[in-house]
Design a protein around this motif. Sequence first.
Motif, short mmCIF file in Angstrom:
data_model
loop_
_atom_site.label_atom_id
_atom_site.label_comp_id
_atom_site.label_asym_id
_atom_site.label_seq_id
_atom_site.Cartn_x
_atom_site.Cartn_y
_atom_site.Cartn_z
N ARG A 272 0.79 -1.23 0.00
CA ARG A 272 0.00 0.00 0.00
C ARG A 272 0.83 1.29 0.00
N PRO A 273 1.86 1.41 0.84
CA PRO A 273 2.63 2.67 0.83
C PRO A 273 3.36 2.95 -0.47
N LEU A 274 3.49 1.97 -1.36
CA LEU A 274 4.17 2.21 -2.63
C LEU A 274 3.38 3.14 -3.54
N GLY A 275 2.07 3.23 -3.31
CA GLY A 275 1.25 4.17 -4.07
C GLY A 275 0.83 3.70 -5.44
N LEU A 276 1.00 2.40 -5.75
CA LEU A 276 0.58 1.87 -7.04
C LEU A 276 -0.81 1.27 -6.93
N PRO A 277 -1.67 1.41 -7.96
CA PRO A 277 -2.96 0.73 -7.93
C PRO A 277 -2.74 -0.77 -7.71
N THR A 278 -3.53 -1.36 -6.82
CA THR A 278 -3.27 -2.75 -6.43
C THR A 278 -4.56 -3.56 -6.43
N LEU A 279 -4.48 -4.70 -7.09
CA LEU A 279 -5.58 -5.66 -7.18
C LEU A 279 -5.18 -6.91 -6.41
N SER A 280 -6.06 -7.41 -5.55
CA SER A 280 -5.76 -8.61 -4.77
C SER A 280 -6.67 -9.75 -5.22
N HIS A 281 -6.10 -10.94 -5.33
CA HIS A 281 -6.85 -12.12 -5.77
C HIS A 281 -7.09 -13.09 -4.63
N THR A 282 -8.33 -13.54 -4.49
CA THR A 282 -8.62 -14.75 -3.76
C THR A 282 -9.20 -15.72 -4.79
N LEU A 313 -7.41 -2.04 -1.43
CA LEU A 313 -7.13 -2.82 -2.63
C LEU A 313 -8.42 -3.04 -3.41
N THR A 314 -8.28 -3.26 -4.73
CA THR A 314 -9.45 -3.68 -5.48
C THR A 314 -9.53 -5.20 -5.45
N ARG A 315 -10.70 -5.74 -5.84
CA ARG A 315 -11.02 -7.12 -5.55
C ARG A 315 -10.89 -8.01 -6.78
N GLY A 316 -10.38 -9.24 -6.56
CA GLY A 316 -10.30 -10.23 -7.62
C GLY A 316 -10.65 -11.60 -7.09
N VAL A 317 -11.41 -12.36 -7.88
CA VAL A 317 -11.78 -13.73 -7.50
C VAL A 317 -11.36 -14.66 -8.63
N GLY A 318 -10.64 -15.71 -8.27
CA GLY A 318 -10.19 -16.68 -9.27
C GLY A 318 -11.26 -17.72 -9.55
N ASP A 319 -11.39 -18.08 -10.83
CA ASP A 319 -12.31 -19.13 -11.27
C ASP A 319 -11.61 -19.92 -12.37
N VAL A 320 -12.16 -21.07 -12.72
CA VAL A 320 -11.69 -21.87 -13.85
C VAL A 320 -12.85 -22.07 -14.81
N LEU A 321 -12.66 -21.68 -16.04
CA LEU A 321 -13.69 -21.88 -17.06
C LEU A 321 -13.68 -23.34 -17.51
N HIS A 322 -14.87 -23.94 -17.62
CA HIS A 322 -14.96 -25.31 -18.13
C HIS A 322 -14.44 -25.36 -19.56
N PRO A 323 -13.78 -26.47 -19.96
CA PRO A 323 -13.22 -26.52 -21.32
C PRO A 323 -14.21 -26.21 -22.43
N ARG A 324 -15.49 -26.49 -22.23
CA ARG A 324 -16.46 -26.23 -23.29
C ARG A 324 -16.87 -24.76 -23.38
N GLY A 325 -16.38 -23.94 -22.41
CA GLY A 325 -16.51 -22.49 -22.57
C GLY A 325 -17.70 -21.84 -21.90
N THR A 326 -18.39 -22.54 -21.00
CA THR A 326 -19.58 -21.99 -20.36
C THR A 326 -19.30 -21.71 -18.88
N PRO A 327 -19.43 -20.47 -18.42
CA PRO A 327 -19.25 -20.18 -17.00
C PRO A 327 -20.32 -20.89 -16.17
N SER A 328 -19.96 -21.25 -14.95
CA SER A 328 -20.88 -21.96 -14.05
C SER A 328 -21.84 -20.98 -13.38
#
Length: 665
Positions: A272-282, A313-328
């Motif tokens: 945070r003190p570096l002053g760069l926009p920061t995105l965090s992933h869970t 921080l801004t927010r990020g959530v990790g997901d895995v797309l199914h191989p056939r390309g449809t989000p759950s």
Amino acid sequence: MPQHQPPHPSRFPRRTVHLDFHTAPQIPGVGADFDPAAFAQTFRDAHVDSVTVFAKCHHGRLYYDTDRPERHPGLAPGLDLLAEQVDALHAVGIRAPVYLSLQVDEYAAREHPEWIAVGEDLKLARWSASAFDPAWHVLDLSSPYADYFADQLDEVLRRFSPVDGIFVDMCWDQPSASRWAIDGMRREGLDPADADHRNRYATLVARRAMARYSAMVEKALPPDAAQGVWFNSRPKTFLSEERQFVRHVEIEGLPTGGWGYAFLPYVARFVRPLGLPTLSHTGRFHESWGDNAALKPHAALLYECSLMLSQGLTRGVGDVLHPRGTPSAAVYELIGSVYEHIARCEPFVEGGRIVSEVALIADLALGDNPGASTIGAVRALQQVRMQFDVLPPTAELAGYRVVVVPEAVTVDDALAEHLQRYREAGGTVLLVGPALLREGGEPSLPDLPVRDLAPAPAGESFLACTGVPGVREDFPVISYGSRLTARARPGAEVLARVVAPYFPRSWDHFCGHSYTPPAELTDEVAVAVGGSVAAVTVPLLEAFHEHGLEAYRQLLGAALDRLLPDPLLRAGGPLHLETSVVRTATATVVHLISFVPARETQTLDLVHDPFPLVDVPLSLRLGTAPRSVRLEPAGEELSWEHDGQYLHVRVTVLDGHAMLVVEHD
């Protein structure tokens, strides 16, 4: 080819999804069910404003229209999956940064095994010792693979420019004994037989690659872009030297994926003190990346995203797309329910900055795993409601009211002089254990409240506390770890003295199960405060991390009370309550976060429910009476009092996260 550009390239994304797509070449029908409109609408309905989509995965396969042989063989000949994803997302105003895997590439490893990094034992670098385990190989950036990747990146940039950003994954310092690395070390005047030289060369190679790829990406960005290239998997402690390669920061840290719930409270305060926009992933996963068929509880994701918001921080959530390309649908019902709350909260901290009064000095050599003393300090400072940042030893200290130097930090002459200048400007310092001495054995600061510092003989001892709220004076507390002997200087306030055991414990001379009982109070000092310095001769922070003894936190709190008698925030309520203070142009906002992780398995902590806060007292230092006091995002007006120095209010929060919004002139 994408036809739409997202709005506001200068606006940093706030609610993102990192859409993994590591798809083995044996899987057929890749993207067969992909529907551009439905794909984009899924993210829009879930309050997502940016989705990181895949150009290249760990298998080394490409997902766009290309003549390169790495194109995924299961992708239909007429389907440009990446282009359609980017175009669909842009059409609904959602950004689409592009992902490429760097040092993990199974296609390149198979086709060019000579590009794989080699250990000093001449074994190929691989995530498993067995050739017959499913595991990734690690590529060597000192080999021609660096050019191979540059060609892939160049094609992506030419096809998709201007890009919303590039996420380069798996970028770390990989020592290697390959012929490429050995030749390169010799050119640099390094000794390939020296492990330290191999490590230094690995850092040099990685940073040269980052500089090269960063320059390529910069040419493909809009001039006012807030988001550029990010090189993942590198310690954040490198950022002081590597920020030249990036416009923003991303923090990968899935609490249930090996990072733990102590990681983000530390690393966020360092970045945070570096002053760069920061995105965090869970992640939405029950455990870690690749746990595709398991979801974490709603309360856990709400906690993690609320904590990111509270840390600026801004927010990020990790997901895995199914191989056939449809989000759950199940995944985006979960993410959307959390992001709806976050979106309602964001306006109240728009343009705000986190306010911190305490600086915790970190040992940069420990990287993103800062060790027991720093994590112990982070936990203890949170629990005593201090508002703090984590800083490198060279950081500017002006503006902080207290500096805490934990046991693991080596106080060299430069840091000692830095701390003394800070003291002379009116600051106060708390030194713990070895930080009381310089490398040469001299006191780290003049006029310490203790004298005659020296290493104590090995063996257990005890602490007798005086004037420490919550700790009885007539009950000596065990002190773990190595300590220093010291005597109090005249005028110092002694908060803890050393009590000796009847005798040192040994194999042939011991008493009881754990340690010999306390005997006599000595004149040795464990904690003393004088002038602008608090001296702690025992490894208090390290011991708090290892043992969690309540008296250690209370002793730290008592010392800080002497250095900072009028803290920005005082808060009652349960110990686990996490707070942060944000100042905007018109208000001061106090985040209140109340969730408790439970130990579910031998290695997994998980949050299931919010922990209600009921009628909790808060006091916020505020020079003038406020115009209004509300609990947001519910919009609940609260009763309050102002005594000329502090605003006093009581709050009830039942759903885990709320913000006290204090509007003032």
